[in-house]
Write a protein that holds these residues in place. Structure first.
Motif, mmCIF file in Angstrom:
data_model
loop_
_atom_site.group_PDB
_atom_site.id
_atom_site.type_symbol
_atom_site.label_atom_id
_atom_site.label_comp_id
_atom_site.label_asym_id
_atom_site.label_seq_id
_atom_site.Cartn_x
_atom_site.Cartn_y
_atom_site.Cartn_z
ATOM 1 N N ILE A 66 0.837 -1.208 0.000
ATOM 2 C CA ILE A 66 0.000 0.000 0.000
ATOM 3 C C ILE A 66 0.867 1.252 0.000
ATOM 4 O O ILE A 66 0.617 2.206 -0.748
ATOM 5 N N ARG A 67 1.904 1.244 0.821
ATOM 6 C CA ARG A 67 2.777 2.423 0.889
ATOM 7 C C ARG A 67 3.482 2.665 -0.443
ATOM 8 O O ARG A 67 3.663 3.816 -0.872
ATOM 9 N N GLU A 68 3.868 1.592 -1.101
ATOM 10 C CA GLU A 68 4.515 1.718 -2.406
ATOM 11 C C GLU A 68 3.602 2.436 -3.404
ATOM 12 O O GLU A 68 4.046 3.303 -4.169
ATOM 13 N N VAL B 62 1.692 3.157 6.941
ATOM 14 C CA VAL B 62 0.462 2.376 6.787
ATOM 15 C C VAL B 62 0.336 1.407 7.949
ATOM 16 O O VAL B 62 1.298 0.737 8.325
ATOM 17 N N GLU B 63 -0.853 1.334 8.516
ATOM 18 C CA GLU B 63 -1.157 0.374 9.581
ATOM 19 C C GLU B 63 -2.306 -0.527 9.124
ATOM 20 O O GLU B 63 -3.342 -0.030 8.661
ATOM 21 N N ILE B 64 -2.094 -1.841 9.213
ATOM 22 C CA ILE B 64 -3.151 -2.794 8.879
ATOM 23 C C ILE B 64 -3.961 -3.063 10.139
ATOM 24 O O ILE B 64 -3.445 -3.601 11.115
ATOM 25 N N ASP C 215 -17.205 -14.550 3.259
ATOM 26 C CA ASP C 215 -17.831 -15.551 2.391
ATOM 27 C C ASP C 215 -17.264 -15.491 0.974
ATOM 28 O O ASP C 215 -16.708 -14.482 0.545
ATOM 29 N N ASN C 216 -17.432 -16.606 0.249
ATOM 30 C CA ASN C 216 -17.035 -16.709 -1.161
ATOM 31 C C ASN C 216 -15.544 -16.453 -1.368
ATOM 32 O O ASN C 216 -15.127 -15.851 -2.374
ATOM 33 N N ASP C 217 -14.730 -16.938 -0.410
ATOM 34 C CA ASP C 217 -13.265 -16.822 -0.500
ATOM 35 C C ASP C 217 -12.777 -15.381 -0.613
ATOM 36 O O ASP C 217 -11.709 -15.119 -1.167
ATOM 37 N N LEU C 218 -13.536 -14.441 -0.103
ATOM 38 C CA LEU C 218 -13.143 -13.034 -0.105
ATOM 39 C C LEU C 218 -12.421 -12.703 1.197
ATOM 40 O O LEU C 218 -12.814 -13.162 2.266
ATOM 41 N N ILE C 219 -11.344 -11.920 1.089
ATOM 42 C CA ILE C 219 -10.608 -11.483 2.277
ATOM 43 C C ILE C 219 -10.768 -9.976 2.438
ATOM 44 O O ILE C 219 -10.498 -9.202 1.510
ATOM 45 N N TYR C 220 -11.245 -9.563 3.607
ATOM 46 C CA TYR C 220 -11.448 -8.146 3.916
ATOM 47 C C TYR C 220 -10.189 -7.604 4.591
ATOM 48 O O TYR C 220 -9.708 -8.153 5.584
ATOM 49 N N VAL C 221 -9.638 -6.529 4.026
ATOM 50 C CA VAL C 221 -8.453 -5.889 4.589
ATOM 51 C C VAL C 221 -8.776 -4.415 4.853
ATOM 52 O O VAL C 221 -9.153 -3.687 3.932
ATOM 53 N N ARG C 222 -8.651 -4.006 6.118
ATOM 54 C CA ARG C 222 -8.828 -2.596 6.443
ATOM 55 C C ARG C 222 -7.475 -2.015 6.840
ATOM 56 O O ARG C 222 -6.779 -2.562 7.704
ATOM 57 N N ALA C 223 -7.103 -0.908 6.173
ATOM 58 C CA ALA C 223 -5.805 -0.289 6.425
ATOM 59 C C ALA C 223 -5.958 1.216 6.553
ATOM 60 O O ALA C 223 -6.836 1.827 5.926
ATOM 61 N N VAL C 224 -5.088 1.809 7.362
ATOM 62 C CA VAL C 224 -5.076 3.256 7.546
ATOM 63 C C VAL C 224 -3.749 3.811 7.039
ATOM 64 O O VAL C 224 -2.676 3.321 7.402
ATOM 65 N N TYR D 156 -11.189 -7.419 -0.608
ATOM 66 C CA TYR D 156 -11.882 -6.138 -0.455
ATOM 67 C C TYR D 156 -10.985 -5.272 0.397
ATOM 68 O O TYR D 156 -10.772 -5.541 1.583
ATOM 69 N N LEU D 157 -10.406 -4.231 -0.211
ATOM 70 C CA LEU D 157 -9.463 -3.366 0.482
ATOM 71 C C LEU D 157 -10.153 -2.074 0.907
ATOM 72 O O LEU D 157 -10.600 -1.286 0.073
ATOM 73 N N ASP D 158 -10.243 -1.883 2.209
ATOM 74 C CA ASP D 158 -10.918 -0.728 2.803
ATOM 75 C C ASP D 158 -9.854 0.240 3.321
ATOM 76 O O ASP D 158 -9.221 -0.008 4.349
ATOM 77 N N LEU D 159 -9.630 1.336 2.589
ATOM 78 C CA LEU D 159 -8.563 2.273 2.930
ATOM 79 C C LEU D 159 -9.102 3.542 3.592
ATOM 80 O O LEU D 159 -10.115 4.087 3.150
ATOM 81 N N TRP D 160 -8.387 3.992 4.621
ATOM 82 C CA TRP D 160 -8.700 5.243 5.299
ATOM 83 C C TRP D 160 -7.422 6.076 5.386
ATOM 84 O O TRP D 160 -6.308 5.535 5.368
ATOM 85 N N VAL D 161 -7.570 7.392 5.500
ATOM 86 C CA VAL D 161 -6.420 8.285 5.638
ATOM 87 C C VAL D 161 -6.610 9.134 6.890
ATOM 88 O O VAL D 161 -7.654 9.761 7.075
ATOM 89 N N LYS D 162 -5.589 9.143 7.763
ATOM 90 C CA LYS D 162 -5.642 9.931 8.991
ATOM 91 C C LYS D 162 -4.333 10.711 9.162
ATOM 92 O O LYS D 162 -3.305 10.357 8.591
ATOM 93 N N VAL D 163 -4.397 11.753 9.983
ATOM 94 C CA VAL D 163 -3.222 12.590 10.239
ATOM 95 C C VAL D 163 -2.643 12.258 11.616
ATOM 96 O O VAL D 163 -3.378 12.217 12.605
#
Length: 303
Positions: free
Chosen positions: A199-201, A217-219, A226-235, A275-282
């Motif tokens: 993600i940082r790259e 970046v923090e994971i 379900d359905n072999d989907l992997i949920y990834v949330r990163a900041v 499914y990549l869920d990205l957020w941006v924080k300061v």
């Protein structure tokens, strides 16, 4: 453990100024993308371990952060990681760029660091695809005049030129030993660490000169669904609100580009839809705060 007679194994550190191609070379040698690659300096922040196993040897490569004079606590951490790596290896690859005309202060600083070890050092002249072969001889003479090298090997990590020769040379310098890692294993890094770097790259690549190295970046979560989907949330953390605005982009367009590119690499890594869920924080001035650095995976440990 491998008990084959004559089998060799050992650890190899890649050192050099920032942006000389250490990560590109390591990725080329193991045949997989494990370390972040960028045309910006100091992109490698942690020690990345990659493993190449052949019939004759197991080579464990350690891609260290670029050795440089630090300007903040994160920089101090990066240099400490690089110095510590030199204490645990059997061979050191000192990378320089083929296009250099003179030995710069950065390389002289590294030479002084390497002068404190008795480990065999191979001078690797990278990016030979950018110069003519005859241009290399004056550069080789200059480096040999300031330091003794076991060998000098010109390569193009990008094109793969002469990389096999380098691998054979390194294998020959390793001591006889066991297979430390199972055959087929290419890194000891947890998936979370690699995803963080992917993600940082993408942030560094897409924002170009607009964002300095004030991005981390923090994971926060990796969960199978379900359905072999992997949920990834990163900041994604920046140091300033203005930097956050650049990473997010107008109507979120930049963040969508980062997510799309990163998701493709993460899916290749995990072998599954993501499914990549990205957020941006300061986090203001995070590079100078020990507690934040530790939370982001930069542990200050003396060996």
């Amino acid at each position: 453990m491998n008990t084959k007679v004559g089998f060799k194994s050992g650890f190899i550190a890649l050192v050099g100024r920032p942006n000389v191609g250490k990560s590109t070379l390591m990725n080329r040698m193991v045949g997989r993308k494990l370390a972040i690659m960028s045309d910006k300096p100091q992109t490698t922040r942690n020690k990345i371990t990659a493993i190449l196993t052949t019939d004759e040897a197991q080579l464990v490569f350690i891609d260290t952060p670029g050795i440089h004079k630090p300007k903040h606590k994160l920089g101090e951490y990066m240099v400490k990681v690089a110095r510590n790596a030199l204490k645990e290896v059997d061979v050191i690859l000192f990378l320089i760029e083929a296009s250099e005309k003179e030995i710069g202060p950065g390389d002289l600083y590294i030479k002084d660091v390497l002068g404190q070890t008795k480990t065999p050092v191979i001078l690797v002249i990278n990016k030979t695809d950018l110069v003519k072969r005859d241009d290399l001889f004056p550069l080789i003479d200059k480096y040999r005049s300031i330091m003794e090298f076991r060998e000098v090997v010109p390569v193009s990590a990008l094109e793969g030129d002469n990389v096999d020769t380098l691998i054979k040379l390194v294998s020959g310098l390793l001591p006889e030993g066991p297979m430390y890692y199972p055959d087929g294993m290419v890194t000891d890094q947890p998936e979370q660490a690699i995803i963080r770097e992917i993600i940082r790259e993408k942030v560094l690549h897409l924002t170009r000169e607009e964002i300095p190295h004030s991005v981390a970046v923090e994971i926060e979560e990796i969960v199978p669904r379900d359905n072999d989907l992997i949920y990834v949330r990163a900041v994604i953390f920046t140091e300033k609100e203005s930097q956050k605005g650049i990473v997010v982009g107008k109507n979120g367009t930049m963040l969508k580009k980062v997510g799309g590119m990163a998701r493709e690499d993460i899916e290749n890594l995990l072998g599954s839809k993501v499914y990549l869920d990205l957020w941006v924080k300061v986090k203001k001035d995070w590079r100078n705060k020990d507690s934040i650095l530790r939370n982001l995976g930069y542990e200050f440990k003396d060996r």
